[in-house]
Scaffold this motif. Structure first.
Motif, short mmCIF file in Angstrom:
data_model
loop_
_atom_site.label_atom_id
_atom_site.label_comp_id
_atom_site.label_asym_id
_atom_site.label_seq_id
_atom_site.Cartn_x
_atom_site.Cartn_y
_atom_site.Cartn_z
N UNK A 1 0.83 -1.21 0.00
CA UNK A 1 0.00 0.00 0.00
C UNK A 1 0.87 1.26 0.00
N UNK A 2 0.79 2.02 -1.08
CA UNK A 2 1.51 3.28 -1.30
C UNK A 2 3.01 3.15 -1.06
N UNK B 1 -2.59 13.73 -0.99
CA UNK B 1 -2.76 13.24 0.38
C UNK B 1 -1.42 13.19 1.10
N UNK B 2 -1.37 13.78 2.28
CA UNK B 2 -0.13 13.83 3.06
C UNK B 2 0.08 12.53 3.83
N UNK B 3 -1.00 11.98 4.39
CA UNK B 3 -0.90 10.76 5.20
C UNK B 3 -1.50 9.56 4.46
N UNK B 4 -0.94 8.40 4.73
CA UNK B 4 -1.51 7.16 4.20
C UNK B 4 -2.86 6.91 4.86
N UNK B 5 -3.76 6.29 4.12
CA UNK B 5 -5.02 5.87 4.72
C UNK B 5 -4.77 4.69 5.67
N UNK B 6 -5.75 4.41 6.49
CA UNK B 6 -5.61 3.42 7.56
C UNK B 6 -6.10 2.05 7.09
N UNK B 7 -5.21 1.06 7.08
CA UNK B 7 -5.61 -0.32 6.80
C UNK B 7 -6.00 -0.94 8.15
N UNK B 8 -7.29 -1.06 8.37
CA UNK B 8 -7.81 -1.34 9.71
C UNK B 8 -7.31 -2.63 10.33
N UNK B 9 -7.00 -3.63 9.51
CA UNK B 9 -6.55 -4.91 10.06
C UNK B 9 -5.24 -4.77 10.83
N UNK C 1 -8.41 -3.52 17.93
CA UNK C 1 -9.87 -3.62 17.86
C UNK C 1 -10.53 -2.45 18.57
N UNK C 2 -9.90 -1.94 19.63
CA UNK C 2 -10.46 -0.81 20.37
C UNK C 2 -10.61 0.41 19.46
N UNK C 3 -9.62 0.60 18.59
CA UNK C 3 -9.69 1.71 17.64
C UNK C 3 -10.77 1.46 16.60
N UNK D 1 -15.84 2.94 6.34
CA UNK D 1 -14.85 1.92 5.98
C UNK D 1 -15.14 1.40 4.58
N UNK D 2 -14.11 1.40 3.73
CA UNK D 2 -14.24 0.90 2.36
C UNK D 2 -13.11 -0.07 2.07
N UNK D 3 -13.49 -1.30 1.75
CA UNK D 3 -12.51 -2.35 1.41
C UNK D 3 -11.44 -2.50 2.48
N UNK D 4 -11.84 -2.36 3.74
CA UNK D 4 -10.90 -2.54 4.84
C UNK D 4 -10.05 -1.33 5.16
N UNK D 5 -10.28 -0.22 4.46
CA UNK D 5 -9.50 1.00 4.68
C UNK D 5 -10.39 2.12 5.21
#
Length: 310
Positions: A164-165, A216-224, A228-230, A239-243
């Motif tokens: 990813x990026x 975009x300055x920051x990478x998007x968040x890959x939730x996996x 879990x708390x976050x 959430x789209x496709x896990x991001x």
């Protein structure tokens, strides 16, 4: 090569989409692979730092510039070879991604629609594995030609270590220089290609600022990859496709419109820091730290930059 082959004290702000950056001590517009080879050999002989510059997007150049050599890659060749149901595109690293997209579209090829409106060169896109809407350039790469210690080497897509990026070329210790890229695209009916392009255009409409920025300055968040708390703090519809779009977190911190000097968090897209005119790299860095610390305080996670620092 000698010093006479290079331009000197060239302001790099003129070569970045952020319009930020001081001068390069030496500067070369490299139109051929031989130009790149000779420039790298010269800088190595002089024990001088060098930097490979593509389209200047996703890049923050220091206000003091670079006390070394900047090689602006301009080999922009494009050859399209018909191979049955697909076509192979052989592309110079200096070719603009937007122009390659247009050529592919006009040639009845699908797969690069996500690149509509994205600045930068193909070489830069490969290094950062540029993409959008769940797709990226690494998915299309068949092989890449690089320079390594002055020799041309072909790497397979797997050897490029796309993620990813990112790719192997974005690692801190990378010395490989991307000189050309081979992409494989599928043939498709023109009506379906036009439909895909319209979908991307519609999605981008009004969602990106017009002021100078690096995207975009920051990478998007890959939730996996996060606790879990976050994850429980995030609405499912975000959430789209896990991001998760990092812009959502920045917005939730109330940072849209936050400004330091002439650098501002965009009112349109919170992951864009825009230059209002005469912006400084030092102010970008300060604003990045404000955003990072605010997100960490509110959500308990650390967000990482997508941009490259020079």
């Amino acid at each position: 090569m000698s010093e006479n082959n290079f331009e000197q004290n060239i302001v790099l702000a003129n070569f970045t989409t952020w319009r930020i950056g001081g001068p390069a001590k030496f500067f070369l517009r490299a139109k051929t692979i031989e130009d790149i080879k000779h420039a790298v050999a010269w800088s190595t002989e002089k024990n001088m730092q060098y930097f490979i510059l593509g389209g200047g997007s996703n890049l923050l150049v220091n206000d003091d510039g670079l006390d070394g050599l900047v090689i602006k890659v301009q080999n922009d060749s494009l050859e399209i070879i018909d191979e049955g149901d697909t076509k192979l595109l052989k592309i110079g690293a200096g070719a603009l991604l937007s122009k390659v997209f247009v050529s592919a579209k006009c040639d009845g090829l699908i797969g690069l629609e996500w690149a509509f409106g994205i600045p930068g060169t193909v070489g830069g896109a490969v290094c950062g594995n540029a993409g959008a809407y769940g797709e990226n350039i690494g998915m299309l790469v068949e092989s890449i030609d690089i320079l390594r210690s002055g020799e041309s080497i072909e790497l397979s897509s797997e050897e490029c270590q796309f993620s990813y990026r990112s790719s192997k070329f974005k690692s801190v210790d990378n010395q490989d220089i991307v000189i050309s890229v081979k992409l494989r695209l599928k043939k498709e009916e023109q009506s379906k290609i036009d439909e895909a392009v319209k979908s991307v255009m519609s999605s981008r409409q009004g969602r990106h600022p017009h002021e100078p920025s690096a995207g975009s300055v920051f990478k998007n968040i890959e939730l996996k990859n996060y606790p879990e708390e976050f994850q429980k703090l995030i609405p499912a519809n975000k959430i789209k496709s896990g991001f998760l779009a990092t812009a959502y977190l920045i917005d939730e911190c109330g940072l849209k419109g936050k400004q330091i000097g002439q650098i501002k968090v965009s009112d349109i897209h919170a992951n864009y820091l825009v230059n209002l005119g005469g912006g400084k790299a030092s102010d970008v860095k300060k604003l990045i730290e404000v955003i990072r610390s605010s997100v960490k305080e509110k959500f308990g996670i650390i967000i990482n930059e997508e941009i490259v620092f020079l």
